[in-house]
Design a protein around this motif. Structure first.
Motif, PDB file in Angstrom:
ATOM      1  N   VAL A  23       0.829  -1.201   0.000  1.00  0.00           N
ATOM      2  CA  VAL A  23       0.000   0.000   0.000  1.00  0.00           C
ATOM      3  C   VAL A  23       0.862   1.250   0.000  1.00  0.00           C
ATOM      4  O   VAL A  23       0.644   2.183  -0.776  1.00  0.00           O
ATOM      5  CB  VAL A  23      -0.975  -0.013   1.208  1.00  0.00           C
ATOM      6  CG1 VAL A  23      -1.628   1.349   1.395  1.00  0.00           C
ATOM      7  CG2 VAL A  23      -2.021  -1.091   1.030  1.00  0.00           C
ATOM      8  N   VAL A  24       1.858   1.285   0.855  1.00  0.00           N
ATOM      9  CA  VAL A  24       2.737   2.458   0.928  1.00  0.00           C
ATOM     10  C   VAL A  24       3.534   2.615  -0.363  1.00  0.00           C
ATOM     11  O   VAL A  24       3.702   3.724  -0.868  1.00  0.00           O
ATOM     12  CB  VAL A  24       3.681   2.356   2.156  1.00  0.00           C
ATOM     13  CG1 VAL A  24       4.775   3.401   2.111  1.00  0.00           C
ATOM     14  CG2 VAL A  24       2.874   2.487   3.431  1.00  0.00           C
ATOM     15  N   PHE A  26       2.766   1.698  -3.506  1.00  0.00           N
ATOM     16  CA  PHE A  26       1.964   2.178  -4.628  1.00  0.00           C
ATOM     17  C   PHE A  26       1.384   3.562  -4.365  1.00  0.00           C
ATOM     18  O   PHE A  26       1.139   4.322  -5.292  1.00  0.00           O
ATOM     19  CB  PHE A  26       0.842   1.189  -4.960  1.00  0.00           C
ATOM     20  CG  PHE A  26       1.310   0.024  -5.774  1.00  0.00           C
ATOM     21  CD1 PHE A  26       1.560   0.160  -7.123  1.00  0.00           C
ATOM     22  CD2 PHE A  26       1.512  -1.211  -5.185  1.00  0.00           C
ATOM     23  CE1 PHE A  26       2.002  -0.903  -7.877  1.00  0.00           C
ATOM     24  CE2 PHE A  26       1.948  -2.291  -5.931  1.00  0.00           C
ATOM     25  CZ  PHE A  26       2.200  -2.142  -7.278  1.00  0.00           C
ATOM     26  N   SER A  27       1.148   3.910  -3.102  1.00  0.00           N
ATOM     27  CA  SER A  27       0.558   5.205  -2.785  1.00  0.00           C
ATOM     28  C   SER A  27       1.601   6.316  -2.785  1.00  0.00           C
ATOM     29  O   SER A  27       1.418   7.340  -3.445  1.00  0.00           O
ATOM     30  CB  SER A  27      -0.113   5.166  -1.406  1.00  0.00           C
ATOM     31  OG  SER A  27      -1.150   4.221  -1.391  1.00  0.00           O
ATOM     32  N   TRP A  28       2.674   6.132  -2.021  1.00  0.00           N
ATOM     33  CA  TRP A  28       3.649   7.204  -1.851  1.00  0.00           C
ATOM     34  C   TRP A  28       5.020   6.868  -2.415  1.00  0.00           C
ATOM     35  O   TRP A  28       5.844   7.765  -2.579  1.00  0.00           O
ATOM     36  CB  TRP A  28       3.811   7.539  -0.369  1.00  0.00           C
ATOM     37  CG  TRP A  28       2.570   8.055   0.256  1.00  0.00           C
ATOM     38  CD1 TRP A  28       1.825   9.113  -0.163  1.00  0.00           C
ATOM     39  CD2 TRP A  28       1.922   7.534   1.405  1.00  0.00           C
ATOM     40  NE1 TRP A  28       0.746   9.273   0.657  1.00  0.00           N
ATOM     41  CE2 TRP A  28       0.774   8.320   1.645  1.00  0.00           C
ATOM     42  CE3 TRP A  28       2.183   6.481   2.263  1.00  0.00           C
ATOM     43  CZ2 TRP A  28      -0.081   8.083   2.694  1.00  0.00           C
ATOM     44  CZ3 TRP A  28       1.326   6.259   3.310  1.00  0.00           C
ATOM     45  CH2 TRP A  28       0.207   7.053   3.519  1.00  0.00           C
ATOM     46  N   TRP A  31       5.701   3.545  -6.988  1.00  0.00           N
ATOM     47  CA  TRP A  31       5.582   2.303  -7.738  1.00  0.00           C
ATOM     48  C   TRP A  31       4.406   2.407  -8.691  1.00  0.00           C
ATOM     49  O   TRP A  31       3.444   3.118  -8.437  1.00  0.00           O
ATOM     50  CB  TRP A  31       5.341   1.119  -6.809  1.00  0.00           C
ATOM     51  CG  TRP A  31       6.422   0.831  -5.823  1.00  0.00           C
ATOM     52  CD1 TRP A  31       7.633   1.440  -5.705  1.00  0.00           C
ATOM     53  CD2 TRP A  31       6.360  -0.142  -4.786  1.00  0.00           C
ATOM     54  NE1 TRP A  31       8.336   0.906  -4.677  1.00  0.00           N
ATOM     55  CE2 TRP A  31       7.581  -0.074  -4.081  1.00  0.00           C
ATOM     56  CE3 TRP A  31       5.411  -1.054  -4.385  1.00  0.00           C
ATOM     57  CZ2 TRP A  31       7.863  -0.892  -3.016  1.00  0.00           C
ATOM     58  CZ3 TRP A  31       5.697  -1.878  -3.309  1.00  0.00           C
ATOM     59  CH2 TRP A  31       6.909  -1.791  -2.638  1.00  0.00           C
ATOM     60  N   MET A  32       4.455   1.697  -9.803  1.00  0.00           N
ATOM     61  CA  MET A  32       3.322   1.643 -10.720  1.00  0.00           C
ATOM     62  C   MET A  32       3.320   0.315 -11.453  1.00  0.00           C
ATOM     63  O   MET A  32       4.341  -0.362 -11.518  1.00  0.00           O
ATOM     64  CB  MET A  32       3.345   2.806 -11.711  1.00  0.00           C
ATOM     65  CG  MET A  32       4.526   2.857 -12.646  1.00  0.00           C
ATOM     66  SD  MET A  32       4.458   4.211 -13.834  1.00  0.00           S
ATOM     67  CE  MET A  32       4.246   5.620 -12.828  1.00  0.00           C
ATOM     68  N   SER A  36       0.383   1.103 -16.365  1.00  0.00           N
ATOM     69  CA  SER A  36       0.501   2.538 -16.076  1.00  0.00           C
ATOM     70  C   SER A  36       1.805   3.095 -16.630  1.00  0.00           C
ATOM     71  O   SER A  36       1.844   4.214 -17.142  1.00  0.00           O
ATOM     72  CB  SER A  36       0.441   2.789 -14.575  1.00  0.00           C
ATOM     73  OG  SER A  36      -0.811   2.410 -14.059  1.00  0.00           O
TER      74      SER A  36
END
Length: 117
Positions: A23-24, A26-28, A31-32, A36
């Motif tokens: 979660v961290v 991809f969010s901050w 990462w993609m 994308s």
């Protein structure tokens, strides 16, 4: 098979840690996914090609015999119709192409000096 009692909290911790890192990341973390990244690369490539073709559009406008009349038509057009006016002038049609490029016409408008024509 029986697992030792002390292994259960470790497994839960590892699972929750993996979810947290994902979660961290991809969010901050920036990462993609591959899709994308491909989309981003395609958009960047298109923008760079348009930027490279803008000088050709400006040169075509400078060497056009009917420059003043076409600039007056473009300037008289409303802001959302100027792109179509540049396309009709033929300045957004690259040599070897049969049809004008809408993105190039939009980028070409920004470099045309419409106020001092």
């Amino acid at each position: 098979m029986t697992n030792p009692e002390w292994l259960k909290p470790g497994m839960y911790g590892a699972l929750l840690g993996a979810v947290f890192v994902g979660v961290v990341g991809f969010s901050w973390g920036g990462w993609m996914t591959g899709g994308s990244a491909n989309k981003l690369a395609s958009e960047m490539a298109r923008d760079q090609v348009i930027a490279a073709l803008v000088p050709i559009c400006h040169d075509m406008s400078r060497t056009d015999n009917q420059r003043l009349a076409k600039l007056a038509t473009i300037q008289a057009a409303t802001s959302y119709k100027r792109r179509d006016a540049v396309m009709d002038a033929g300045w957004a049609t690259m040599p070897g192409s049969d049809s004008p490029n809408r993105d190039l016409a939009k980028a070409c408008i920004e470099g045309l000096n419409l106020d001092a024509s």
